[in-house]
Design a protein around this motif. Structure first.
Motif, short mmCIF file in Angstrom:
data_model
loop_
_atom_site.label_atom_id
_atom_site.label_comp_id
_atom_site.label_asym_id
_atom_site.label_seq_id
_atom_site.Cartn_x
_atom_site.Cartn_y
_atom_site.Cartn_z
N LYS A 97 0.88 -1.30 0.03
CA LYS A 97 -0.09 -0.09 0.04
C LYS A 97 0.96 1.21 -0.03
CE LYS A 97 -3.26 -0.24 2.92
NZ LYS A 97 -4.37 -0.22 4.00
N ILE A 98 0.25 2.34 -1.08
CA ILE A 98 1.23 3.52 -1.04
C ILE A 98 0.28 4.61 -0.95
CG2 ILE A 98 3.15 2.62 -2.19
CD1 ILE A 98 1.67 3.72 -4.69
N GLU A 99 0.70 6.08 -0.99
CA GLU A 99 0.09 7.11 -1.23
C GLU A 99 0.32 7.53 -2.63
OE1 GLU A 99 0.07 10.02 1.77
OE2 GLU A 99 -0.07 8.49 3.42
N VAL A 100 -0.93 8.00 -3.51
CA VAL A 100 -0.86 8.14 -4.69
C VAL A 100 -0.77 9.81 -4.63
CG1 VAL A 100 -1.40 6.16 -5.58
CG2 VAL A 100 -3.18 7.85 -5.07
N ASN A 101 -1.34 10.48 -3.86
CA ASN A 101 -1.49 11.99 -3.81
C ASN A 101 -0.75 12.64 -2.48
OD1 ASN A 101 -3.01 11.97 -6.01
ND2 ASN A 101 -5.06 11.95 -5.17
N GLY A 102 -0.67 13.67 -2.66
CA GLY A 102 -0.29 14.57 -1.24
C GLY A 102 1.01 14.47 -1.00
N GLU A 103 1.58 14.84 0.00
CA GLU A 103 3.09 15.26 0.29
C GLU A 103 3.74 13.83 0.58
OE1 GLU A 103 3.34 15.99 5.03
OE2 GLU A 103 2.52 17.78 3.83
N ASN A 104 3.07 12.83 0.92
CA ASN A 104 3.67 11.34 0.93
C ASN A 104 3.54 10.43 -0.51
OD1 ASN A 104 4.72 11.83 3.58
ND2 ASN A 104 2.72 11.80 4.35
N ARG A 105 3.14 11.26 -1.30
CA ARG A 105 3.02 10.40 -2.62
C ARG A 105 4.18 9.66 -2.93
NH1 ARG A 105 0.16 12.94 -7.23
NH2 ARG A 105 0.99 15.16 -6.47
N HIS A 106 3.99 8.35 -3.27
CA HIS A 106 5.07 7.70 -3.68
C HIS A 106 5.86 8.24 -4.88
CE1 HIS A 106 7.27 4.16 -5.00
NE2 HIS A 106 7.17 3.71 -3.92
N PRO A 107 7.09 8.22 -4.84
CA PRO A 107 7.97 8.42 -6.29
C PRO A 107 7.36 8.04 -7.54
CG PRO A 107 9.46 8.21 -4.65
CD PRO A 107 8.19 7.41 -4.01
N VAL A 108 6.89 6.71 -7.60
CA VAL A 108 6.46 6.51 -8.87
C VAL A 108 5.26 7.34 -9.30
CG1 VAL A 108 5.05 4.71 -10.06
CG2 VAL A 108 7.03 3.76 -8.83
N TYR A 109 4.52 7.56 -8.58
CA TYR A 109 3.08 8.61 -8.89
C TYR A 109 3.53 10.13 -9.29
CZ TYR A 109 -0.07 4.93 -9.05
OH TYR A 109 -1.00 3.70 -9.51
N ASP A 110 4.91 10.37 -8.33
CA ASP A 110 5.50 11.65 -8.62
C ASP A 110 5.57 11.75 -10.23
OD1 ASP A 110 5.56 12.75 -6.08
OD2 ASP A 110 7.32 12.23 -5.83
N VAL A 111 6.07 10.67 -10.84
CA VAL A 111 6.47 10.50 -12.33
C VAL A 111 5.31 10.40 -13.08
CG1 VAL A 111 7.39 9.02 -14.17
CG2 VAL A 111 8.57 9.55 -11.88
N LEU A 112 4.26 9.55 -12.87
CA LEU A 112 3.10 9.21 -13.32
C LEU A 112 1.98 10.32 -13.51
CD1 LEU A 112 2.40 5.57 -12.36
CD2 LEU A 112 3.17 6.39 -14.45
N THR A 113 1.76 11.19 -12.33
CA THR A 113 0.99 12.21 -12.35
C THR A 113 1.29 13.28 -13.21
OG1 THR A 113 1.79 13.03 -10.26
CG2 THR A 113 -0.15 11.47 -10.09
N THR A 114 2.50 13.55 -13.67
CA THR A 114 2.76 14.49 -14.69
C THR A 114 2.19 14.25 -15.93
OG1 THR A 114 4.99 13.44 -15.24
CG2 THR A 114 5.12 15.05 -13.61
N THR A 115 1.67 13.09 -16.50
CA THR A 115 1.05 12.70 -17.55
C THR A 115 -0.50 13.08 -17.67
OG1 THR A 115 2.54 10.95 -17.58
CG2 THR A 115 0.55 10.94 -19.39
#
Length: 167
Positions: A97-115
């Protein structure tokens, strides 16, 4: 972040060990944030069907459980695994389990959410079961919002158009 970095970001498996998405760098990667108690949870079955149908053509589905949307993924990593296998026969990786939003967003989603999605909107994940298609080599080729089922003709066509192995 470069595509090489997407593949080098550490991700925790449900069993507590750490890996990367690097083992899938030659695959069409379908990355989905998942939840067990969501109205969209039946998409697990559609994702598994895609995995089975297109595995030999280079599709790899991966799930990242997140509990950020109305607490719809409250279970432990072990409980999540048991649910996925028992309820939907999931054999694709469902990570810890990870976080996909917010200040604790997982780095994978840091990349993905720029799309951006089809309407040009990037940024935070909207809900459970948001889908990202990552082409072999690491470029994100599509972002599909949660309500679009992976079983739609449009989504299947998107997958088929990006498979690394043609039959």
């Amino acid at each position: 972040m470069t595509s090489d970095t997407l593949y080098s970001i550490p991700v925790d498996k449900a069993d507590g060990t750490t890996t990367t998405l690097g083992e899938y760098d030659d695959k069409l990667l379908l990355v989905v944030n998942v939840a067990s108690r969501c109205g969209l949870t039946p998409q697990y079955g559609d994702l598994q069907a895609l995995q089975e149908k297109y595995r030999d053509q280079g599709l790899q589905v991966v799930g990242f459980p997140a509990n950020q949307f109305n607490g719809q993924e409250p279970g432990t990593n072990e409980e999540i695994q048991e649910f996925c296998v028992a309820t939907y026969g999931v054999d694709f990786p469902v990570f810890a389990k990870i976080e996909v939003n917010g200040e604790n967003r997982h780095p994978v989603y840091d990349v993905l959410t720029t799309t951006p999605d089809a309407s040009g909107e990037a940024g935070d994940v909207q809900w459970n079961f948001e889908k990202y298609l990552v082409a072999p080599g690491g470029s994100v080729v599509a972002r599909v919002r949660p309500r679009e089922s992976p079983a739609t003709d449009e989504f299947v066509a998107l997958v088929e158009a990006n498979l690394p192995v043609r039959v």
